[in-house]
Write a protein that holds these residues in place. Structure first.
Motif, PDB file in Angstrom:
ATOM      1  N   TYR A 124       0.840  -1.206   0.000  1.00  0.00           N
ATOM      2  CA  TYR A 124       0.000   0.000   0.000  1.00  0.00           C
ATOM      3  C   TYR A 124       0.870   1.249   0.000  1.00  0.00           C
ATOM      4  CZ  TYR A 124      -3.656   3.277   1.467  1.00  0.00           C
ATOM      5  OH  TYR A 124      -4.535   4.340   1.546  1.00  0.00           O
ATOM      6  N   HIS A 125       1.900   1.270   0.842  1.00  0.00           N
ATOM      7  CA  HIS A 125       2.767   2.441   0.917  1.00  0.00           C
ATOM      8  C   HIS A 125       3.516   2.649  -0.394  1.00  0.00           C
ATOM      9  CE1 HIS A 125       4.466   5.493   3.620  1.00  0.00           C
ATOM     10  NE2 HIS A 125       5.588   5.346   2.935  1.00  0.00           N
ATOM     11  N   ALA A 126       3.971   1.563  -1.002  1.00  0.00           N
ATOM     12  CA  ALA A 126       4.704   1.672  -2.266  1.00  0.00           C
ATOM     13  C   ALA A 126       3.812   2.178  -3.388  1.00  0.00           C
ATOM     14  CB  ALA A 126       5.303   0.318  -2.637  1.00  0.00           C
ATOM     15  N   VAL A 127       2.538   1.830  -3.344  1.00  0.00           N
ATOM     16  CA  VAL A 127       1.597   2.296  -4.364  1.00  0.00           C
ATOM     17  C   VAL A 127       1.212   3.745  -4.136  1.00  0.00           C
ATOM     18  CG1 VAL A 127      -0.769   2.044  -5.196  1.00  0.00           C
ATOM     19  CG2 VAL A 127       0.673   0.024  -4.957  1.00  0.00           C
ATOM     20  N   HIS A 128       0.931   4.119  -2.887  1.00  0.00           N
ATOM     21  CA  HIS A 128       0.356   5.431  -2.589  1.00  0.00           C
ATOM     22  C   HIS A 128       1.388   6.487  -2.210  1.00  0.00           C
ATOM     23  CE1 HIS A 128      -3.871   4.156  -2.757  1.00  0.00           C
ATOM     24  NE2 HIS A 128      -3.424   2.994  -2.318  1.00  0.00           N
ATOM     25  N   ARG A 129       2.568   6.081  -1.776  1.00  0.00           N
ATOM     26  CA  ARG A 129       3.614   7.029  -1.411  1.00  0.00           C
ATOM     27  C   ARG A 129       4.954   6.567  -1.998  1.00  0.00           C
ATOM     28  NH1 ARG A 129      -0.263   6.794   2.615  1.00  0.00           N
ATOM     29  NH2 ARG A 129      -1.046   8.874   3.209  1.00  0.00           N
ATOM     30  N   PRO A 130       4.979   6.338  -3.315  1.00  0.00           N
ATOM     31  CA  PRO A 130       6.168   5.758  -3.942  1.00  0.00           C
ATOM     32  C   PRO A 130       7.396   6.643  -3.851  1.00  0.00           C
ATOM     33  CG  PRO A 130       4.662   6.584  -5.616  1.00  0.00           C
ATOM     34  CD  PRO A 130       3.927   6.654  -4.307  1.00  0.00           C
ATOM     35  N   GLU A 131       7.207   7.949  -3.657  1.00  0.00           N
ATOM     36  CA  GLU A 131       8.357   8.861  -3.561  1.00  0.00           C
ATOM     37  C   GLU A 131       9.243   8.541  -2.369  1.00  0.00           C
ATOM     38  OE1 GLU A 131       5.076  10.501  -1.065  1.00  0.00           O
ATOM     39  OE2 GLU A 131       5.214   9.662  -3.100  1.00  0.00           O
ATOM     40  N   GLN A 132       8.724   7.784  -1.385  1.00  0.00           N
ATOM     41  CA  GLN A 132       9.510   7.432  -0.198  1.00  0.00           C
ATOM     42  C   GLN A 132      10.180   6.064  -0.316  1.00  0.00           C
ATOM     43  OE1 GLN A 132       6.798   7.830   3.248  1.00  0.00           O
ATOM     44  NE2 GLN A 132       8.055   9.587   3.817  1.00  0.00           N
ATOM     45  N   VAL A 133       9.914   5.327  -1.388  1.00  0.00           N
ATOM     46  CA  VAL A 133      10.278   3.917  -1.451  1.00  0.00           C
ATOM     47  C   VAL A 133      11.306   3.673  -2.554  1.00  0.00           C
ATOM     48  CG1 VAL A 133       9.407   1.565  -1.663  1.00  0.00           C
ATOM     49  CG2 VAL A 133       7.969   3.328  -0.625  1.00  0.00           C
ATOM     50  N   ALA A 134      12.496   3.224  -2.147  1.00  0.00           N
ATOM     51  CA  ALA A 134      13.533   2.857  -3.113  1.00  0.00           C
ATOM     52  C   ALA A 134      13.304   1.466  -3.676  1.00  0.00           C
ATOM     53  CB  ALA A 134      14.905   2.933  -2.444  1.00  0.00           C
ATOM     54  N   GLY A 135      12.639   0.633  -2.920  1.00  0.00           N
ATOM     55  CA  GLY A 135      12.326  -0.726  -3.331  1.00  0.00           C
ATOM     56  C   GLY A 135      11.497  -1.369  -2.241  1.00  0.00           C
ATOM     57  N   VAL A 136      10.714  -2.401  -2.601  1.00  0.00           N
ATOM     58  CA  VAL A 136       9.836  -3.030  -1.622  1.00  0.00           C
ATOM     59  C   VAL A 136       9.980  -4.544  -1.707  1.00  0.00           C
ATOM     60  CG1 VAL A 136       7.844  -2.993  -3.205  1.00  0.00           C
ATOM     61  CG2 VAL A 136       7.472  -3.130  -0.726  1.00  0.00           C
ATOM     62  N   VAL A 137      10.113  -5.174  -0.532  1.00  0.00           N
ATOM     63  CA  VAL A 137      10.161  -6.625  -0.427  1.00  0.00           C
ATOM     64  C   VAL A 137       8.821  -7.085   0.138  1.00  0.00           C
ATOM     65  CG1 VAL A 137      11.321  -8.633   0.563  1.00  0.00           C
ATOM     66  CG2 VAL A 137      12.642  -6.571  -0.010  1.00  0.00           C
ATOM     67  N   LEU A 138       8.052  -7.797  -0.677  1.00  0.00           N
ATOM     68  CA  LEU A 138       6.766  -8.337  -0.255  1.00  0.00           C
ATOM     69  C   LEU A 138       6.993  -9.791   0.139  1.00  0.00           C
ATOM     70  CD1 LEU A 138       4.493  -6.768  -3.019  1.00  0.00           C
ATOM     71  CD2 LEU A 138       5.104  -5.849  -0.757  1.00  0.00           C
ATOM     72  N   TYR A 139       7.106 -10.004   1.432  1.00  0.00           N
ATOM     73  CA  TYR A 139       7.520 -11.287   2.003  1.00  0.00           C
ATOM     74  C   TYR A 139       6.287 -11.965   2.604  1.00  0.00           C
ATOM     75  CZ  TYR A 139       9.870 -14.191   5.642  1.00  0.00           C
ATOM     76  OH  TYR A 139      10.264 -15.207   6.483  1.00  0.00           O
ATOM     77  N   GLU A 140       5.847 -13.036   1.947  1.00  0.00           N
ATOM     78  CA  GLU A 140       4.649 -13.763   2.361  1.00  0.00           C
ATOM     79  C   GLU A 140       3.426 -12.844   2.374  1.00  0.00           C
ATOM     80  OE1 GLU A 140       5.064 -16.733   2.202  1.00  0.00           O
ATOM     81  OE2 GLU A 140       7.093 -17.195   2.854  1.00  0.00           O
ATOM     82  N   GLY A 243       0.372  -1.046 -11.667  1.00  0.00           N
ATOM     83  CA  GLY A 243       0.996   0.253 -11.888  1.00  0.00           C
ATOM     84  C   GLY A 243       2.093   0.582 -10.912  1.00  0.00           C
ATOM     85  N   LEU A 244       2.560  -0.396 -10.148  1.00  0.00           N
ATOM     86  CA  LEU A 244       3.621  -0.138  -9.169  1.00  0.00           C
ATOM     87  C   LEU A 244       4.878   0.340  -9.883  1.00  0.00           C
ATOM     88  CD1 LEU A 244       4.275  -0.322  -6.125  1.00  0.00           C
ATOM     89  CD2 LEU A 244       5.218  -2.595  -6.584  1.00  0.00           C
ATOM     90  N   THR A 245       5.439   1.434  -9.408  1.00  0.00           N
ATOM     91  CA  THR A 245       6.570   2.069 -10.100  1.00  0.00           C
ATOM     92  C   THR A 245       7.901   1.855  -9.409  1.00  0.00           C
ATOM     93  OG1 THR A 245       6.144   4.141  -8.930  1.00  0.00           O
ATOM     94  CG2 THR A 245       5.085   3.856 -11.084  1.00  0.00           C
ATOM     95  N   VAL A 246       7.923   1.175  -8.261  1.00  0.00           N
ATOM     96  CA  VAL A 246       9.184   0.971  -7.553  1.00  0.00           C
ATOM     97  C   VAL A 246       9.623  -0.484  -7.720  1.00  0.00           C
ATOM     98  CG1 VAL A 246       8.611   2.782  -5.900  1.00  0.00           C
ATOM     99  CG2 VAL A 246       8.095   0.400  -5.339  1.00  0.00           C
ATOM    100  N   PRO A 247      10.918  -0.757  -7.654  1.00  0.00           N
ATOM    101  CA  PRO A 247      11.384  -2.142  -7.754  1.00  0.00           C
ATOM    102  C   PRO A 247      10.785  -3.008  -6.645  1.00  0.00           C
ATOM    103  CG  PRO A 247      13.209  -0.598  -7.965  1.00  0.00           C
ATOM    104  CD  PRO A 247      12.030   0.207  -7.519  1.00  0.00           C
ATOM    105  N   ALA A 248      10.479  -4.259  -6.983  1.00  0.00           N
ATOM    106  CA  ALA A 248       9.835  -5.149  -6.016  1.00  0.00           C
ATOM    107  C   ALA A 248      10.472  -6.528  -6.052  1.00  0.00           C
ATOM    108  CB  ALA A 248       8.337  -5.250  -6.299  1.00  0.00           C
ATOM    109  N   LEU A 249      10.648  -7.081  -4.856  1.00  0.00           N
ATOM    110  CA  LEU A 249      11.061  -8.466  -4.679  1.00  0.00           C
ATOM    111  C   LEU A 249       9.943  -9.181  -3.936  1.00  0.00           C
ATOM    112  CD1 LEU A 249      13.138 -10.844  -4.614  1.00  0.00           C
ATOM    113  CD2 LEU A 249      13.961  -9.880  -2.442  1.00  0.00           C
ATOM    114  N   VAL A 250       9.469 -10.285  -4.491  1.00  0.00           N
ATOM    115  CA  VAL A 250       8.454 -11.114  -3.857  1.00  0.00           C
ATOM    116  C   VAL A 250       9.141 -12.343  -3.286  1.00  0.00           C
ATOM    117  CG1 VAL A 250       6.343 -12.455  -4.211  1.00  0.00           C
ATOM    118  CG2 VAL A 250       6.686 -10.293  -5.453  1.00  0.00           C
ATOM    119  N   VAL A 251       8.956 -12.586  -1.990  1.00  0.00           N
ATOM    120  CA  VAL A 251       9.559 -13.740  -1.320  1.00  0.00           C
ATOM    121  C   VAL A 251       8.442 -14.611  -0.767  1.00  0.00           C
ATOM    122  CG1 VAL A 251      11.149 -14.531   0.462  1.00  0.00           C
ATOM    123  CG2 VAL A 251      11.558 -12.331  -0.680  1.00  0.00           C
TER     124      VAL A 251
END
Length: 311
Positions: A124-140, A243-251
């Motif tokens: 949610y934060h990566a979608v709505h406040r992407p300016e704060q996020v260099a990358g997001v790890v979605l773990y489980e 439409g997610l604009t930041v790099p993402a790793l799914v674990v």
């Protein structure tokens, strides 16, 4: 107005917002805590639940390469609870508090690591406040909650029960799942969290001596999952994640019963240019079950390397 303090038991890098130890400050009368360990690029970690205390997510192998900022979400401790507690802890509210925390760290952007419910908040934060996020790890995590997610979890729990039919510990695990819908206080929530935990590992009973201390240390607070007006905070991120604009790793752990391989693959397919790391010998707790593989993947992602592949 907010105030802050810091304490720690390791080498101290001054007394700033990223000094090792426990940090506290107030926002709208609530105490927000976070815990800093390690050194290197900053990765902010969000625990699951909602309502599970942060300690279970601590990952020493990541702290060798990253500055891990473990968030203690509002609602867990007595002094961090909304007037509407146990209601009102929506993803938007968690995200607003996270926005303030990142500003306090003095960094334009950070990497986020969200586990389980924390992955829903991180997405949610990566979608709505992407300016704060260099990358997001979605773990489980998963792209949805609600009936579809519950049905898949039910199917996976049934498969777990079939695999362990006859084990003396199975009835207690199934009873804990049955008690989930009736939770109304902290004591019940913690008992359920500990009760279901064997199913959250690929093979808890095969190495119970190793995992039992982890289970015993779990702390939990009851949070309803409802907004102040008692409406469910239901998730459906399928459109937004495209439409997610930041790099993402799914674990995802191959044997996870709650946010399993189906959801990991779907997240990977939905998110543009996502990377997928499957932990083949893990359930929901890969940072404990396969700590090296988990830490290697997250570290390489945060440091901008190709994520370590696993067969």
């Amino acid at each position: 107005m907010s105030t802050s303090s810091v304490s720690g038991d390791g080498p101290v890098r001054g007394t700033g917002p990223l000094a090792p130890g426990v940090h506290t400050y107030r926002v709208e009368g609530l105490v927000q805590r976070y815990h800093v360990h390690g050194s290197g690029p900053v990765c902010v970690a969000l625990p699951g639940g909602p309502g599970i205390f942060w300690e279970y997510l601590r990952t020493p192998l990541l702290e060798e390469h990253l500055t891990m900022v473990y968030v203690e979400p509002i609602g867990t401790a007595d002094d961090s609870r909304l007037p509407s507690h146990p209601h009102g802890y929506t993803r938007e509210r968690y995200s607003l508090f996270l926005e303030i925390l990142i500003h306090r760290l003095g960094l334009a952007r950070v990497h986020l690591l969200g586990h389980s419910h924390g992955a829903f908040v991180a997405a949610y934060h990566a979608v709505h406040r992407p300016e704060q996020v260099a990358g997001v790890v979605l773990y489980e995590g998963a792209p949805v909650t609600g009936p579809e997610h519950a049905a898949e979890a039910g199917r996976m729990v049934e498969a777990f029960a079939a695999r362990h039919a006859g084990h003396p510990g199975l009835p207690a695990v199934m009873a804990a799942f049955g008690a989930m819908s009736g939770m109304t206080n902290d004591e019940q929530t913690e008992a359920v969290a500990k009760g279901v935990l064997p199913s959250y590992f690929a093979d808890y009973w095969g190495d119970e001596e190793r995992y039992a201390p982890f289970r015993d240390a779990v702390r939990a607070s009851y949070i309803s999952g409802l907004d102040e007006d008692l409406t469910p905070d239901v998730v459906d991120d399928r459109t937004a994640l495209k439409g997610l604009t930041v790099p993402a790793l799914v674990v995802v752990g191959r044997h996870d019963v709650i946010c399993g391989i189906r959801w990991g693959r779907e997240l990977d397919e939905l998110i543009p240019d996502a990377r997928l790391l499957v932990l083949e010998d893990s359930g929901h707790m890969g940072h404990v079950e396969e700590p090296e593989a988990f830490a290697d993947g997250v570290r390489d992602f945060v440091l901008g390397r190709a994520v370590s592949a696993r067969p």
